[in-house]
Design a protein around this motif. Structure first.
Motif, short mmCIF file in Angstrom:
data_model
loop_
_atom_site.label_atom_id
_atom_site.label_comp_id
_atom_site.label_asym_id
_atom_site.label_seq_id
_atom_site.Cartn_x
_atom_site.Cartn_y
_atom_site.Cartn_z
N UNK A 192 1.10 -1.56 0.07
CA UNK A 192 0.01 0.30 0.07
C UNK A 192 0.94 1.53 0.17
N UNK A 193 1.70 1.27 0.70
CA UNK A 193 2.63 2.13 0.82
C UNK A 193 4.03 2.70 -0.75
N UNK A 194 4.17 1.58 -1.70
CA UNK A 194 4.14 1.49 -2.72
C UNK A 194 3.26 2.47 -3.53
N UNK A 241 8.73 -4.40 -6.64
CA UNK A 241 8.51 -4.03 -8.37
C UNK A 241 8.43 -2.53 -8.52
N UNK A 242 7.27 -2.00 -8.03
CA UNK A 242 7.31 -0.51 -8.58
C UNK A 242 8.40 0.36 -7.85
N UNK A 243 8.33 0.09 -6.94
CA UNK A 243 9.93 0.89 -6.06
C UNK A 243 10.92 1.43 -7.23
N UNK A 244 11.43 -0.49 -7.72
CA UNK A 244 12.92 -0.39 -8.99
C UNK A 244 12.28 0.96 -10.05
N UNK A 245 10.90 0.82 -10.01
CA UNK A 245 10.70 2.09 -11.40
C UNK A 245 11.27 4.28 -10.95
N UNK A 246 11.48 4.03 -9.42
CA UNK A 246 11.62 5.20 -8.96
C UNK A 246 13.42 5.46 -9.16
N UNK A 247 13.78 7.11 -9.38
CA UNK A 247 15.00 7.05 -9.26
C UNK A 247 15.45 7.11 -8.45
N UNK A 248 15.32 7.24 -7.23
CA UNK A 248 16.09 6.87 -5.63
C UNK A 248 16.42 5.50 -5.34
N UNK A 249 15.27 4.46 -6.43
CA UNK A 249 16.07 3.33 -6.07
C UNK A 249 17.26 2.92 -6.35
N UNK A 250 17.62 1.90 -4.94
CA UNK A 250 18.91 1.97 -4.62
C UNK A 250 19.34 0.24 -5.14
N UNK A 251 20.96 0.15 -5.18
CA UNK A 251 21.74 -1.30 -6.16
C UNK A 251 20.36 -2.44 -5.52
N UNK A 252 21.49 -2.09 -3.31
CA UNK A 252 20.64 -3.52 -2.92
C UNK A 252 19.02 -3.66 -3.05
N UNK A 253 18.29 -3.28 -3.68
CA UNK A 253 17.03 -3.30 -3.83
C UNK A 253 16.43 -4.03 -4.79
N UNK A 254 17.51 -4.50 -5.85
CA UNK A 254 17.46 -5.25 -7.39
C UNK A 254 17.88 -6.10 -6.92
N UNK A 255 18.88 -6.85 -5.73
CA UNK A 255 19.30 -7.83 -4.77
C UNK A 255 18.05 -8.89 -4.27
N UNK A 256 17.11 -7.77 -3.52
CA UNK A 256 16.16 -7.86 -2.36
C UNK A 256 15.04 -8.17 -3.39
N UNK A 257 14.34 -7.48 -4.28
CA UNK A 257 13.29 -8.16 -5.29
C UNK A 257 13.77 -9.81 -5.75
N UNK A 258 14.82 -9.59 -6.55
CA UNK A 258 15.42 -10.61 -7.20
C UNK A 258 15.35 -11.94 -5.78
N UNK A 281 2.02 -7.58 -16.49
CA UNK A 281 1.33 -5.92 -16.26
C UNK A 281 2.01 -4.31 -16.59
N UNK A 282 2.71 -4.80 -15.51
CA UNK A 282 3.29 -3.84 -14.67
C UNK A 282 4.87 -3.27 -16.09
N UNK A 283 4.93 -4.29 -16.72
CA UNK A 283 6.16 -4.33 -17.77
C UNK A 283 5.65 -3.26 -19.13
N UNK A 284 4.62 -3.50 -19.46
CA UNK A 284 3.20 -3.20 -19.94
C UNK A 284 3.13 -1.77 -20.01
N UNK A 285 3.24 -1.11 -18.43
CA UNK A 285 2.54 -0.26 -17.98
C UNK A 285 3.52 0.97 -17.91
N UNK A 286 4.76 0.05 -16.83
CA UNK A 286 5.29 0.91 -17.08
C UNK A 286 7.31 1.34 -17.90
N UNK A 287 7.36 -0.39 -18.39
CA UNK A 287 9.09 -0.29 -19.27
C UNK A 287 8.02 0.14 -21.24
#
Length: 289
Positions: A192-194, A241-258, A281-287
């Motif tokens: 919900x926060x994302x 996944x939503x967080x990773x679209x932000x410019x403020x996303x950190x490298x560690x968050x990609x590993x956490x998502x994996x 669906x996320x890829x269609x909307x954001x990427x």
């Protein structure tokens, strides 16, 4: 012993957060991620030891927990957290509500001797074999002459909790399952926060799922403990996944998502399908421009 066992289960996630976690975010989001990463790392380590043909003894388990505790301590010293007054209030209120939800879940299970339905008997047998063999197995011998290829995200963490809490398997299943059920509300809050970038609708969704709706509380009588873990991890992966679209996303968050994605895949096929649909669906909307 149960409280100490749950704290020990969180050591892998605390070590991860101390080194790679995002600082200065909502503390309830951080707590949810610590819980999720802990469950995933326990499952992945069990898979690694199985592939290496290593059997885990009691001493080896305690040594691993000590290593995670040391890593967490070094990480906290290296990157000390700075918790604002607002975040302290959010954490205190969130822990109070979470404690009430856990108490409610345990109250709902107060008259049960064992978890209900056939699914729970199946999970009981798997936990017994894992505890007796000291890790993941190829078959369920000597109780059933059949290969073990079931998703095991729940079983590895539940087996570790059973070992640490010194409870009978049935009692440990009830306590562990109900607490994990309560933790789902934290995952919903994180998603919900994302989505809303506001704690109020996120908190409303978490409270509705935790205290009002019949699901996921109905998992108690359904015996769907593997799905419980999948549902706990799914919103965390979606939120990141939503967080990773932000410019403020950190490298560690990609590993956490994996890691969280791997955890969803190891927990239940249905939540894996839901995550795949979301990511498509996320890829269609954001990427896709």
């Amino acid at each position: 012993m149960s409280i100490l066992a749950f704290l020990a289960l969180l050591l892998p996630g605390l070590a991860w957060y101390a080194w790679l976690g995002r600082r200065n975010q909502d503390p309830l989001v951080s707590l949810a991620q610590v819980i999720g990463v802990s469950l995933v790392l326990i499952a992945l380590l069990a898979q690694l030891f199985f592939l290496l043909h290593w059997t885990l003894s009691a001493a080896a388990i305690l040594l691993l927990l000590a290593v995670f505790a040391l890593l967490a301590l070094i990480g906290w010293i290296r990157r000390p957290p700075r918790i604002t007054r607002t975040n302290r209030r959010i954490l205190a209120l969130g822990l109070l509500l979470l404690g009430g939800l856990i108490a409610l879940r345990l109250y709902q299970a107060r008259q049960l001797v064992l978890p209900n339905w056939v699914d729970s008997q199946h999970h009981y047998l798997i936990l017994r074999v894992l505890l007796e063999k000291g890790g993941l197995v190829e078959t369920l011998d000597p109780y059933l002459s059949m290969p073990f290829y079931y998703h095991f995200g729940y079983h590895t963490a539940a087996a570790l909790f059973t070992f640490l809490s010194r409870q009978p398997i049935g009692d440990a299943m009830l306590v562990f399952g109900q607490v994990m059920n309560a933790f789902i509300s934290l995952s919903i809050y994180t998603l919900g926060k994302s989505l809303f970038r506001d704690w109020r609708p996120a908190a409303a969704a978490a409270l509705l799922a935790g205290f009002v709706t019949r699901m996921p509380a109905y998992y108690l009588s359904w015996g769907r403990y593997t799905l419980t873990i999948g549902v706990l991890l799914l919103p965390l992966a979606m939120g990141l996944a939503l967080r990773l679209t932000k410019k403020t996303a950190q490298r560690g968050e990609m590993l956490t998502f994996a890691l969280l994605t791997a955890g969803v895949l190891l927990s239940h096929y249905f939540t894996a399908i839901l995550l795949a649909i979301f990511l498509i669906l996320f890829a269609f909307v954001y990427l896709i421009p």
